[in-house]
Design an enzyme around this catalytic site. Structure first.
Site, PDB file in Angstrom:
ATOM      1  N   ARG A  23       0.804  -1.223   0.000  1.00  0.00           N
ATOM      2  CA  ARG A  23       0.000   0.000   0.000  1.00  0.00           C
ATOM      3  C   ARG A  23       0.834   1.269   0.000  1.00  0.00           C
ATOM      4  NH1 ARG A  23      -2.684  -0.331   5.387  1.00  0.00           N
ATOM      5  NH2 ARG A  23      -0.642  -1.189   5.831  1.00  0.00           N
ATOM      6  N   GLU A  28       8.001   7.973  10.883  1.00  0.00           N
ATOM      7  CA  GLU A  28       7.990   9.172  11.716  1.00  0.00           C
ATOM      8  C   GLU A  28       9.196   9.994  11.280  1.00  0.00           C
ATOM      9  OE1 GLU A  28       6.920   9.368  16.180  1.00  0.00           O
ATOM     10  OE2 GLU A  28       9.117   9.201  16.085  1.00  0.00           O
ATOM     11  N   GLN A  47      11.375  26.965  12.163  1.00  0.00           N
ATOM     12  CA  GLN A  47      10.950  27.255  10.800  1.00  0.00           C
ATOM     13  C   GLN A  47      11.118  26.004   9.959  1.00  0.00           C
ATOM     14  OE1 GLN A  47      12.565  31.000   9.365  1.00  0.00           O
ATOM     15  NE2 GLN A  47      12.735  30.202   7.299  1.00  0.00           N
ATOM     16  N   ASP A  48      10.139  25.720   9.088  1.00  0.00           N
ATOM     17  CA  ASP A  48      10.235  24.650   8.101  1.00  0.00           C
ATOM     18  C   ASP A  48      10.260  25.283   6.722  1.00  0.00           C
ATOM     19  OD1 ASP A  48      10.075  22.761  10.082  1.00  0.00           O
ATOM     20  OD2 ASP A  48       8.198  21.883   9.430  1.00  0.00           O
ATOM     21  N   HIS A  62      25.375  27.898   1.858  1.00  0.00           N
ATOM     22  CA  HIS A  62      24.796  28.997   2.619  1.00  0.00           C
ATOM     23  C   HIS A  62      25.071  28.896   4.123  1.00  0.00           C
ATOM     24  CE1 HIS A  62      21.684  28.974  -0.844  1.00  0.00           C
ATOM     25  NE2 HIS A  62      22.735  29.700  -1.164  1.00  0.00           N
ATOM     26  N   LYS A  71      20.263  22.874  10.668  1.00  0.00           N
ATOM     27  CA  LYS A  71      19.286  22.413   9.683  1.00  0.00           C
ATOM     28  C   LYS A  71      19.162  20.894   9.728  1.00  0.00           C
ATOM     29  CE  LYS A  71      20.321  26.200   6.521  1.00  0.00           C
ATOM     30  NZ  LYS A  71      20.880  26.578   5.218  1.00  0.00           N
ATOM     31  N   HIS A 118      25.972  25.071   4.243  1.00  0.00           N
ATOM     32  CA  HIS A 118      25.201  23.956   3.709  1.00  0.00           C
ATOM     33  C   HIS A 118      24.793  24.239   2.267  1.00  0.00           C
ATOM     34  CE1 HIS A 118      21.318  21.991   2.822  1.00  0.00           C
ATOM     35  NE2 HIS A 118      21.996  20.947   3.262  1.00  0.00           N
ATOM     36  N   TYR A 131      13.494  21.212   4.910  1.00  0.00           N
ATOM     37  CA  TYR A 131      14.408  21.348   6.037  1.00  0.00           C
ATOM     38  C   TYR A 131      13.817  22.195   7.142  1.00  0.00           C
ATOM     39  CZ  TYR A 131      16.024  25.637   3.596  1.00  0.00           C
ATOM     40  OH  TYR A 131      16.117  26.840   2.944  1.00  0.00           O
ATOM     41  N   GLU A 142      22.870  36.724   5.906  1.00  0.00           N
ATOM     42  CA  GLU A 142      23.173  35.563   5.071  1.00  0.00           C
ATOM     43  C   GLU A 142      24.459  35.772   4.287  1.00  0.00           C
ATOM     44  OE1 GLU A 142      20.409  34.424   2.015  1.00  0.00           O
ATOM     45  OE2 GLU A 142      20.394  36.411   1.146  1.00  0.00           O
ATOM     46  N   LYS A 171      23.575  35.210  -6.149  1.00  0.00           N
ATOM     47  CA  LYS A 171      24.293  35.258  -4.859  1.00  0.00           C
ATOM     48  C   LYS A 171      25.239  34.070  -4.710  1.00  0.00           C
ATOM     49  CE  LYS A 171      21.223  32.969  -1.599  1.00  0.00           C
ATOM     50  NZ  LYS A 171      20.415  33.065  -0.403  1.00  0.00           N
ATOM     51  N   ASP A 172      24.875  32.910  -5.256  1.00  0.00           N
ATOM     52  CA  ASP A 172      25.753  31.745  -5.152  1.00  0.00           C
ATOM     53  C   ASP A 172      26.965  31.863  -6.082  1.00  0.00           C
ATOM     54  OD1 ASP A 172      24.054  30.804  -3.239  1.00  0.00           O
ATOM     55  OD2 ASP A 172      23.132  29.282  -4.499  1.00  0.00           O
TER      56      ASP A 172
END
Length: 182
Positions: A23, A28, A47-48, A62, A71, A118, A131, A142, A171-172
């Site tokens: 199925r 979790e 924060q998610d 970052h 994270k 990261h 994350y 940042e 920015k990267d």
């Protein structure tokens, strides 16, 4: 859930128990008590975030100069090569990196504690990346470590994934060198 050590002592691979049958599956994905026990920490997540990226997109590396974020990262669709770089100046593993594939198939998660940079490279046609963070996003703090800094030497799987050049944000593209952080 079990925790597997990595070459950077505070960075952990977390493997949830997955219960599956014809199925589908159940797992979790987060439990605060279990997380605290496995990591030996007492971080609270505030924060998610959820991102979707196309193949060849490289996001990172970052970090925040103030309000550093821990994270807990995972992939729910597709696959990425996920990387953490230790940029904590006092750390014995300063400048070292750890990377692994996170995918919807392996259902692994990576705990990246505060103080590390990261990033990830999308290996599949698209990837959805989730994350949790231990502090709020603060755009004024940042920063980006250059994804291709030779002093760090991340072995991004570009050629084995047939990616000629990663797709980077502006920015990267302007990431800092590790020596500029020291």
């Amino acid at each position: 859930m079990k925790a597997l050590p990595t070459s950077i002592p505070d960075v952990l691979i977390l493997e949830p128990r997955v219960f599956g049958d014809a199925r589908g599956f159940f797992m979790e994905s987060f439990n605060q008590r279990v997380f605290d026990e496995l990591t030996g920490t007492r971080h609270q997540f505030v924060q998610d975030n959820h991102s979707r990226s196309a193949r060849g997109v490289l996001r990172g590396l970052h970090f925040q100069t103030q309000q550093p974020q821990g994270k807990l990262v995972r992939v729910v669709r597709g696959s990425v090569f996920d990387v953490a770089v230790d940029i904590r100046k006092e750390s014995p593993t300063f400048g070292q990196w750890f990377g692994l594939e996170l995918s919807e198939e392996n259902q692994r998660m990576l705990w990246v504690p505060p103080g590390l940079a990261h990033g990830f490279l999308v290996l599949s046609e698209t990837a959805e990346f989730l994350y949790k963070t231990t502090d709020y996003y603060a755009p004024q703090h940042e920063a980006t470590l250059a994804w291709n800094d030779p002093d760090v030497g991340v072995a991004w799987p570009l050629t084995c994934s047939d990616i000629r050049q990663p797709l980077l944000s502006i920015k990267d593209q302007a990431g800092l060198a590790l020596q500029d952080l020291a």
